[in-house]
Design a protein around this motif. Sequence first.
Motif, PDB file in Angstrom:
ATOM      1  N   GLU A   1       0.820  -1.209   0.000  1.00  0.00           N
ATOM      2  CA  GLU A   1       0.000   0.000   0.000  1.00  0.00           C
ATOM      3  C   GLU A   1       0.858   1.265   0.000  1.00  0.00           C
ATOM      4  O   GLU A   1       0.551   2.234  -0.695  1.00  0.00           O
ATOM      5  CB  GLU A   1      -0.908  -0.006   1.225  1.00  0.00           C
ATOM      6  CG  GLU A   1      -1.885   1.151   1.284  1.00  0.00           C
ATOM      7  CD  GLU A   1      -2.751   1.102   2.532  1.00  0.00           C
ATOM      8  OE1 GLU A   1      -3.686   1.920   2.623  1.00  0.00           O
ATOM      9  OE2 GLU A   1      -2.492   0.269   3.413  1.00  0.00           O
ATOM     10  N   ARG A   2       1.939   1.257   0.778  1.00  0.00           N
ATOM     11  CA  ARG A   2       2.771   2.452   0.907  1.00  0.00           C
ATOM     12  C   ARG A   2       3.812   2.581  -0.182  1.00  0.00           C
ATOM     13  O   ARG A   2       4.104   3.687  -0.643  1.00  0.00           O
ATOM     14  CB  ARG A   2       3.475   2.428   2.279  1.00  0.00           C
ATOM     15  CG  ARG A   2       2.581   2.689   3.475  1.00  0.00           C
ATOM     16  CD  ARG A   2       2.147   4.134   3.544  1.00  0.00           C
ATOM     17  NE  ARG A   2       3.294   5.032   3.555  1.00  0.00           N
ATOM     18  CZ  ARG A   2       3.926   5.431   4.663  1.00  0.00           C
ATOM     19  NH1 ARG A   2       3.506   5.013   5.837  1.00  0.00           N
ATOM     20  NH2 ARG A   2       4.949   6.266   4.597  1.00  0.00           N
ATOM     21  N   ARG A   3       4.411   1.441  -0.585  1.00  0.00           N
ATOM     22  CA  ARG A   3       5.591   1.511  -1.430  1.00  0.00           C
ATOM     23  C   ARG A   3       5.448   0.753  -2.749  1.00  0.00           C
ATOM     24  O   ARG A   3       6.357   0.756  -3.559  1.00  0.00           O
ATOM     25  CB  ARG A   3       6.802   0.949  -0.672  1.00  0.00           C
ATOM     26  CG  ARG A   3       7.178   1.713   0.583  1.00  0.00           C
ATOM     27  CD  ARG A   3       7.843   3.027   0.248  1.00  0.00           C
ATOM     28  NE  ARG A   3       8.962   2.805  -0.658  1.00  0.00           N
ATOM     29  CZ  ARG A   3       9.293   3.599  -1.663  1.00  0.00           C
ATOM     30  NH1 ARG A   3       8.592   4.669  -1.909  1.00  0.00           N
ATOM     31  NH2 ARG A   3      10.324   3.313  -2.437  1.00  0.00           N
ATOM     32  N   ASP A   4       4.305   0.082  -2.970  1.00  0.00           N
ATOM     33  CA  ASP A   4       4.102  -0.723  -4.176  1.00  0.00           C
ATOM     34  C   ASP A   4       5.225  -1.753  -4.340  1.00  0.00           C
ATOM     35  O   ASP A   4       5.739  -1.991  -5.434  1.00  0.00           O
ATOM     36  CB  ASP A   4       4.029   0.169  -5.420  1.00  0.00           C
ATOM     37  CG  ASP A   4       3.397  -0.585  -6.603  1.00  0.00           C
ATOM     38  OD1 ASP A   4       2.475  -1.380  -6.355  1.00  0.00           O
ATOM     39  OD2 ASP A   4       3.844  -0.384  -7.741  1.00  0.00           O
ATOM     40  N   ALA A   5       5.611  -2.359  -3.213  1.00  0.00           N
ATOM     41  CA  ALA A   5       6.667  -3.372  -3.199  1.00  0.00           C
ATOM     42  C   ALA A   5       6.171  -4.585  -2.416  1.00  0.00           C
ATOM     43  O   ALA A   5       5.127  -4.556  -1.766  1.00  0.00           O
ATOM     44  CB  ALA A   5       7.941  -2.809  -2.573  1.00  0.00           C
ATOM     45  N   MET A   6       6.919  -5.687  -2.491  1.00  0.00           N
ATOM     46  CA  MET A   6       6.608  -6.925  -1.764  1.00  0.00           C
ATOM     47  C   MET A   6       5.237  -7.498  -2.151  1.00  0.00           C
ATOM     48  O   MET A   6       4.538  -8.084  -1.331  1.00  0.00           O
ATOM     49  CB  MET A   6       6.684  -6.707  -0.249  1.00  0.00           C
ATOM     50  CG  MET A   6       8.092  -6.407   0.243  1.00  0.00           C
ATOM     51  SD  MET A   6       8.203  -6.092   2.028  1.00  0.00           S
ATOM     52  CE  MET A   6       7.665  -7.668   2.688  1.00  0.00           C
ATOM     53  N   LYS A   7       4.883  -7.345  -3.427  1.00  0.00           N
ATOM     54  CA  LYS A   7       3.575  -7.844  -3.866  1.00  0.00           C
ATOM     55  C   LYS A   7       3.517  -9.365  -3.811  1.00  0.00           C
ATOM     56  O   LYS A   7       2.504  -9.938  -3.377  1.00  0.00           O
ATOM     57  CB  LYS A   7       3.297  -7.371  -5.295  1.00  0.00           C
ATOM     58  CG  LYS A   7       3.205  -5.869  -5.446  1.00  0.00           C
ATOM     59  CD  LYS A   7       2.977  -5.483  -6.893  1.00  0.00           C
ATOM     60  CE  LYS A   7       2.927  -3.971  -7.081  1.00  0.00           C
ATOM     61  NZ  LYS A   7       2.688  -3.615  -8.489  1.00  0.00           N
ATOM     62  N   GLY A   8       4.581 -10.008  -4.258  1.00  0.00           N
ATOM     63  CA  GLY A   8       4.600 -11.464  -4.209  1.00  0.00           C
ATOM     64  C   GLY A   8       4.478 -11.992  -2.794  1.00  0.00           C
ATOM     65  O   GLY A   8       3.763 -12.969  -2.531  1.00  0.00           O
ATOM     66  N   TRP A   9       5.175 -11.325  -1.857  1.00  0.00           N
ATOM     67  CA  TRP A   9       5.064 -11.716  -0.456  1.00  0.00           C
ATOM     68  C   TRP A   9       3.619 -11.607   0.029  1.00  0.00           C
ATOM     69  O   TRP A   9       3.097 -12.496   0.705  1.00  0.00           O
ATOM     70  CB  TRP A   9       5.956 -10.826   0.404  1.00  0.00           C
ATOM     71  CG  TRP A   9       7.344 -11.316   0.603  1.00  0.00           C
ATOM     72  CD1 TRP A   9       8.496 -10.774   0.106  1.00  0.00           C
ATOM     73  CD2 TRP A   9       7.756 -12.450   1.380  1.00  0.00           C
ATOM     74  NE1 TRP A   9       9.589 -11.504   0.516  1.00  0.00           N
ATOM     75  CE2 TRP A   9       9.159 -12.540   1.301  1.00  0.00           C
ATOM     76  CE3 TRP A   9       7.068 -13.401   2.126  1.00  0.00           C
ATOM     77  CZ2 TRP A   9       9.899 -13.533   1.938  1.00  0.00           C
ATOM     78  CZ3 TRP A   9       7.786 -14.409   2.767  1.00  0.00           C
ATOM     79  CH2 TRP A   9       9.179 -14.458   2.669  1.00  0.00           C
ATOM     80  N   ALA A  10       2.981 -10.483  -0.270  1.00  0.00           N
ATOM     81  CA  ALA A  10       1.620 -10.254   0.218  1.00  0.00           C
ATOM     82  C   ALA A  10       0.656 -11.303  -0.327  1.00  0.00           C
ATOM     83  O   ALA A  10      -0.171 -11.855   0.406  1.00  0.00           O
ATOM     84  CB  ALA A  10       1.156  -8.848  -0.159  1.00  0.00           C
TER      85      ALA A  10
END
Length: 661
Positions: free
Chosen positions: A266-275
């Motif tokens: 939500e904040r950084r548009d990162a770690m999508k795969g993790w989520a």
Amino acid sequence: MTPEIGHFALILAFALSLAQAPALLIGARAQDARFAAFGQRAAILIFGLVAVSFFSLMHAYAISDFSVSNVFENSHTAKPFIYKLTGTWANHEGSMLLWALILTLFSGVLAAQGRAAPRDLLLLTLGVQALIVSAFLAFILFTSNPFLRLFPAPLDGTGLNPLLQDPGLAIHPPFLYLGYVGFSIPFSFAVAALIRGKADTVWARLVRPWALIAWVFLTIGIALGSWWAYYELGWGGWWAWDPVENASLMPWLAGTALIHSVRVVERRDAMKGWAVLLAITAFSLSLVGTFLVRSGVITSVHAFAVDPTRGVFILMILMAAIGGSLSLFALRANSLSATGAFAAVSREGALVVNNVLMLVACAVVFVGTFYPLFIDVLSSEKISVGAPYFNFIFAPLASVTLILAAVGTLLAWKKADLGASVKKLWPAAAAALVMAIIVAVIADRARISGAFAMGLVVWLAGGAMIDIAGRINLFRAPFSQSLARAKGLPGAAWGAAIAHCGIALFAVGAASMSLWKTEVVQLMAEGDRAEIAGYSVTLQSVERISGPNYEAERATFLATKNDQRVMLAGERRFYPVRGMETSEAAIRARGMNDLYISFGANKSGNGWPVRLFFNSLVGFLWLGAAVTAFGGLVAFGDRGRKPAKLRDRKPAPAAVEAAPA
């Protein structure tokens, strides 16, 4: 007639769910507003039908309709009315109906309140959710029908397991199921994201409140279960690493990692795969827990099913959900490209380490829980994995996680200066050192481990408070300005700090119970005295009493300490209908410490075996759990800043807008 209404409503709900799933998937793929509107309305209608079914079963319990097999097997006319109602879910069939009720409730809420979501994402999510609903309704109808009739109707029932006739365990399952089932929504969002090939900040903003509320409910459910085990089972403990306890801990660990990862998306548009992976994992572990309890592979007060057909059916659901979602993840994970890069030393990097530790902890619990079952299946050899294994491996993992958590909260997003961040923690380090020295000096045993544990919890809580102090410029700006900044601080920041402090409080209780619990076992006749932790405890009398549906021996104890006298009463109850005994411990709570007394049967005629415990700081267990859950609620109330993609999205077609709100 009411049971037939409930059964018919359940059949209608199942038929409608079979039509709903393809309608939603077609509506998403073909952008057909008619199919979309039908699917959304169906979600709400299915909830209504399952609610009719559930309350039909509850009505049968309320009026003691023993022509219903489920009521006959789990109720009795002499049972208190409140336990007649809670008996609705204190059995396999009823508990699965409660599971379906909560599952359809969440689906209905999503359908009614999901207009802010992109249309294709909403429809795909509801479609996946409909498939889950169909599977569980099929399970209930074909293997666990709660409305089977008996003819002729018996005059009375066989009663409810006495251990379940307790306020704590009456409300424990609904909260636990709200947590388990709540993770189905992030799971469905994750599968929908994989199908779309897109998980962005809009997706994360939609998932986060569902993940948080499921985590909060699961936290409360686990705490209620441990509280019940503490005061009802008479063993003086709160957690035994029982397979059913582990079944709730595993999705909690995965859910904890999930709420952190979604925040990063939500904040950084990162770690999508993790989520996405953690959303799949959290619900998958909830299903694993369901299989463990409902399949009959273990024997427990929580485990109701003994029919292997049910276990096979749940195993098929589990294989389809977990196998299908993980296969889809393997195929589509590359499509979840992240735009937010970050350095290894950053808040994102710390959260990656947190995720790894949480998943390793899940794996440790999983292996310890299922390894004995695998050995039993492969070789018919009975082995057990007990507390020493879990404590030896899990405790160090938890310690490392708590140490890093305090550092991670102070790291900057994207790229951080580790040295500067650690320097900010000097007040927490100093306070932790002082606490460790104090404990080492005053502790009568476990000095080193106790000093480390208490220092660790001060370090964690101190890190959370330093983070908040830095955000509001406390001591660096006028108090009025700091107060104004505090009022404007996002709820997510407050919620994280409160939750971290809650976990620190909980760790105080867990460490104290492990390191400083005192126990005395003594055979006592009336008038005998025992000594424990400065208390002088005298068994005053033992008398027989009668309850609404039980006979009991009530022991009255006089506890004296520092010229203060207090009377305590404990009971051993016998339930004639079930032929079972339970214990009601005598507990004297003073501050956060408990004097805890349980007693057994006078089989020798020479006295009653009495177990006395002095449980230091045990109250912090449930205080910490309550504070942790409250922190989750505070974070849940923070809806954050609406992403531009969501603000600028065009309205959905009129047919979809016509769906009930």
